[in-house]
Design a protein around this motif. Structure first.
Motif, PDB file in Angstrom:
ATOM      1  N   VAL A 172      33.220  30.017  42.738  1.00  0.00           N
ATOM      2  CA  VAL A 172      32.554  31.320  42.642  1.00  0.00           C
ATOM      3  C   VAL A 172      32.732  31.795  41.209  1.00  0.00           C
ATOM      4  CG1 VAL A 172      32.478  33.703  43.471  1.00  0.00           C
ATOM      5  CG2 VAL A 172      33.112  31.859  45.044  1.00  0.00           C
ATOM      6  N   VAL A 173      31.634  32.163  40.580  1.00  0.00           N
ATOM      7  CA  VAL A 173      31.668  32.746  39.237  1.00  0.00           C
ATOM      8  C   VAL A 173      31.176  34.168  39.407  1.00  0.00           C
ATOM      9  CG1 VAL A 173      30.827  32.623  36.872  1.00  0.00           C
ATOM     10  CG2 VAL A 173      31.174  30.513  38.177  1.00  0.00           C
ATOM     11  N   MET A 174      32.076  35.125  39.239  1.00  0.00           N
ATOM     12  CA  MET A 174      31.677  36.505  39.508  1.00  0.00           C
ATOM     13  C   MET A 174      32.171  37.465  38.447  1.00  0.00           C
ATOM     14  SD  MET A 174      34.047  37.451  42.820  1.00  0.00           S
ATOM     15  CE  MET A 174      33.261  39.028  43.031  1.00  0.00           C
ATOM     16  N   PRO A 175      31.350  38.471  38.162  1.00  0.00           N
ATOM     17  CA  PRO A 175      31.774  39.482  37.200  1.00  0.00           C
ATOM     18  C   PRO A 175      32.786  40.417  37.834  1.00  0.00           C
ATOM     19  CG  PRO A 175      29.622  40.034  38.065  1.00  0.00           C
ATOM     20  CD  PRO A 175      29.998  38.701  38.647  1.00  0.00           C
ATOM     21  N   SER A 176      33.570  41.038  36.992  1.00  0.00           N
ATOM     22  CA  SER A 176      34.510  42.061  37.452  1.00  0.00           C
ATOM     23  C   SER A 176      34.162  43.358  36.756  1.00  0.00           C
ATOM     24  CB  SER A 176      35.946  41.661  37.106  1.00  0.00           C
ATOM     25  OG  SER A 176      36.833  42.690  37.473  1.00  0.00           O
ATOM     26  N   HIS A 177      34.070  44.399  37.543  1.00  0.00           N
ATOM     27  CA  HIS A 177      33.814  45.716  36.969  1.00  0.00           C
ATOM     28  C   HIS A 177      35.127  46.289  36.473  1.00  0.00           C
ATOM     29  CE1 HIS A 177      29.829  45.603  38.601  1.00  0.00           C
ATOM     30  NE2 HIS A 177      30.322  45.326  39.789  1.00  0.00           N
ATOM     31  N   ASP A 178      35.079  47.069  35.412  1.00  0.00           N
ATOM     32  CA  ASP A 178      36.291  47.714  34.922  1.00  0.00           C
ATOM     33  C   ASP A 178      36.617  48.891  35.818  1.00  0.00           C
ATOM     34  OD1 ASP A 178      36.801  46.059  32.769  1.00  0.00           O
ATOM     35  OD2 ASP A 178      35.422  47.153  31.473  1.00  0.00           O
ATOM     36  N   GLU A 179      37.715  48.757  36.541  1.00  0.00           N
ATOM     37  CA  GLU A 179      38.196  49.845  37.375  1.00  0.00           C
ATOM     38  C   GLU A 179      39.508  50.337  36.802  1.00  0.00           C
ATOM     39  OE1 GLU A 179      38.582  47.914  41.118  1.00  0.00           O
ATOM     40  OE2 GLU A 179      36.560  48.431  41.722  1.00  0.00           O
ATOM     41  N   THR A 180      39.799  51.582  37.063  1.00  0.00           N
ATOM     42  CA  THR A 180      41.093  52.096  36.644  1.00  0.00           C
ATOM     43  C   THR A 180      42.154  51.528  37.581  1.00  0.00           C
ATOM     44  OG1 THR A 180      41.015  54.014  38.107  1.00  0.00           O
ATOM     45  CG2 THR A 180      40.010  54.260  35.912  1.00  0.00           C
ATOM     46  N   GLY A 181      43.397  51.607  37.164  1.00  0.00           N
ATOM     47  CA  GLY A 181      44.488  51.137  38.009  1.00  0.00           C
ATOM     48  C   GLY A 181      44.508  51.829  39.359  1.00  0.00           C
ATOM     49  N   ALA A 182      44.242  53.136  39.363  1.00  0.00           N
ATOM     50  CA  ALA A 182      44.241  53.887  40.617  1.00  0.00           C
ATOM     51  C   ALA A 182      43.145  53.397  41.553  1.00  0.00           C
ATOM     52  CB  ALA A 182      44.066  55.376  40.339  1.00  0.00           C
ATOM     53  N   GLU A 183      41.969  53.095  41.013  1.00  0.00           N
ATOM     54  CA  GLU A 183      40.885  52.594  41.858  1.00  0.00           C
ATOM     55  C   GLU A 183      41.266  51.265  42.482  1.00  0.00           C
ATOM     56  OE1 GLU A 183      37.860  52.729  38.873  1.00  0.00           O
ATOM     57  OE2 GLU A 183      36.850  54.400  39.850  1.00  0.00           O
ATOM     58  N   ARG A 184      41.936  50.406  41.721  1.00  0.00           N
ATOM     59  CA  ARG A 184      42.332  49.113  42.255  1.00  0.00           C
ATOM     60  C   ARG A 184      43.397  49.274  43.336  1.00  0.00           C
ATOM     61  NH1 ARG A 184      41.237  46.944  37.338  1.00  0.00           N
ATOM     62  NH2 ARG A 184      43.241  47.459  36.474  1.00  0.00           N
ATOM     63  N   VAL A 185      44.342  50.188  43.126  1.00  0.00           N
ATOM     64  CA  VAL A 185      45.421  50.376  44.091  1.00  0.00           C
ATOM     65  C   VAL A 185      44.887  50.936  45.393  1.00  0.00           C
ATOM     66  CG1 VAL A 185      47.484  51.736  44.598  1.00  0.00           C
ATOM     67  CG2 VAL A 185      47.254  50.604  42.399  1.00  0.00           C
ATOM     68  N   PHE A 186      44.050  51.963  45.321  1.00  0.00           N
ATOM     69  CA  PHE A 186      43.592  52.633  46.532  1.00  0.00           C
ATOM     70  C   PHE A 186      42.395  51.956  47.190  1.00  0.00           C
ATOM     71  CE2 PHE A 186      45.767  56.106  44.276  1.00  0.00           C
ATOM     72  CZ  PHE A 186      46.765  56.319  45.211  1.00  0.00           C
ATOM     73  N   LEU A 187      41.517  51.359  46.417  1.00  0.00           N
ATOM     74  CA  LEU A 187      40.305  50.788  46.977  1.00  0.00           C
ATOM     75  C   LEU A 187      40.301  49.271  46.952  1.00  0.00           C
ATOM     76  CD1 LEU A 187      37.728  53.176  45.262  1.00  0.00           C
ATOM     77  CD2 LEU A 187      38.632  53.329  47.579  1.00  0.00           C
ATOM     78  N   GLY A 188      40.900  48.699  45.927  1.00  0.00           N
ATOM     79  CA  GLY A 188      40.841  47.259  45.751  1.00  0.00           C
ATOM     80  C   GLY A 188      39.477  46.867  45.225  1.00  0.00           C
ATOM     81  N   SER A 189      39.431  45.942  44.291  1.00  0.00           N
ATOM     82  CA  SER A 189      38.146  45.532  43.756  1.00  0.00           C
ATOM     83  C   SER A 189      37.590  44.390  44.594  1.00  0.00           C
ATOM     84  CB  SER A 189      38.283  45.101  42.303  1.00  0.00           C
ATOM     85  OG  SER A 189      38.905  43.849  42.215  1.00  0.00           O
ATOM     86  N   VAL A 190      36.285  44.252  44.555  1.00  0.00           N
ATOM     87  CA  VAL A 190      35.631  43.155  45.266  1.00  0.00           C
ATOM     88  C   VAL A 190      36.163  41.822  44.742  1.00  0.00           C
ATOM     89  CG1 VAL A 190      33.414  42.015  45.674  1.00  0.00           C
ATOM     90  CG2 VAL A 190      33.571  44.518  45.744  1.00  0.00           C
ATOM     91  N   ALA A 191      36.241  41.693  43.427  1.00  0.00           N
ATOM     92  CA  ALA A 191      36.731  40.442  42.840  1.00  0.00           C
ATOM     93  C   ALA A 191      38.146  40.126  43.317  1.00  0.00           C
ATOM     94  CB  ALA A 191      36.682  40.509  41.317  1.00  0.00           C
ATOM     95  N   ALA A 192      39.013  41.115  43.343  1.00  0.00           N
ATOM     96  CA  ALA A 192      40.395  40.881  43.778  1.00  0.00           C
ATOM     97  C   ALA A 192      40.447  40.416  45.228  1.00  0.00           C
ATOM     98  CB  ALA A 192      41.224  42.146  43.597  1.00  0.00           C
ATOM     99  N   ARG A 193      39.636  41.013  46.067  1.00  0.00           N
ATOM    100  CA  ARG A 193      39.617  40.613  47.484  1.00  0.00           C
ATOM    101  C   ARG A 193      39.085  39.195  47.653  1.00  0.00           C
ATOM    102  NH1 ARG A 193      37.578  46.192  50.369  1.00  0.00           N
ATOM    103  NH2 ARG A 193      39.497  47.350  49.986  1.00  0.00           N
ATOM    104  N   VAL A 194      38.075  38.853  46.877  1.00  0.00           N
ATOM    105  CA  VAL A 194      37.528  37.498  46.964  1.00  0.00           C
ATOM    106  C   VAL A 194      38.565  36.490  46.476  1.00  0.00           C
ATOM    107  CG1 VAL A 194      35.743  35.929  46.084  1.00  0.00           C
ATOM    108  CG2 VAL A 194      35.123  38.247  46.832  1.00  0.00           C
ATOM    109  N   VAL A 195      39.218  36.775  45.354  1.00  0.00           N
ATOM    110  CA  VAL A 195      40.245  35.869  44.824  1.00  0.00           C
ATOM    111  C   VAL A 195      41.349  35.666  45.852  1.00  0.00           C
ATOM    112  CG1 VAL A 195      42.077  35.646  43.087  1.00  0.00           C
ATOM    113  CG2 VAL A 195      39.775  36.338  42.389  1.00  0.00           C
TER     114      VAL A 195
END
Length: 148
Positions: free
Chosen positions: A109-132
């Motif tokens: 999978v080759v996917m872009p990652s959006h720039d999220e703040t640390g808080a967004e990643r902690v509370f929501l989780g990024s799509v890329a992080a979940r896929v990884v």
């Protein structure tokens, strides 16, 4: 080594990160003789009764429009000599991507990652992080440099 690349793109993202991921996927596809499968996710309307508030054909028209725009995008970014297919899915983006990995037999999978703040990643989780975290194949996350 790689035969089927999955390239999930968000056509709403105007940062160019999808373009960068496509450029990298094309290079990898050429190097490995691989095909590219491009995916975009249509946000689901949630509960089935929610869809009753929309005209009967409006959701289908929106899906058709997304498929047309994705096909055009792929035509602009994936050279004709590289085998390419496109598809849309509906629902939670990370789940749709994980389902598509299995469905098309992607080995990268080759996917872009959006720039999220640390808080967004902690509370929501990024799509890329979940896929990884959950993918059963390699995932290459293309970071887009923060502008400004």
């Amino acid at each position: 080594m790689f035969k089927k690349l999955l390239l999930p793109v968000d056509l709403q993202d105007d940062t160019g990160s999808g373009d960068e991921a496509a450029e990298l996927a094309v290079g990898l596809a050429r190097a490995h003789g691989a095909a590219i499968h491009v995916l975009s996710v249509f946000p689901g309307v949630g509960l089935p009764w929610v869809s009753t508030y929309f005209p009967a054909d409006s959701l289908q028209r929106a899906r058709d429009d997304l498929r047309r725009r994705l096909t055009d995008w792929a035509g602009d970014h994936i050279p004709a000599e590289i085998p390419c297919t496109v598809d849309i899915a509906e629902g939670a983006p990370h789940r749709c991507i994980l389902d598509e990995i299995r469905h098309v037999g992607a080995d990268l999978v080759v996917m872009p990652s959006h720039d999220e703040t640390g808080a967004e990643r902690v509370f929501l989780g990024s799509v890329a992080a979940r896929v990884v975290e959950r993918a059963h194949c390699s995932v290459l996350v293309v970071r887009h440099p923060r502008r400004g």
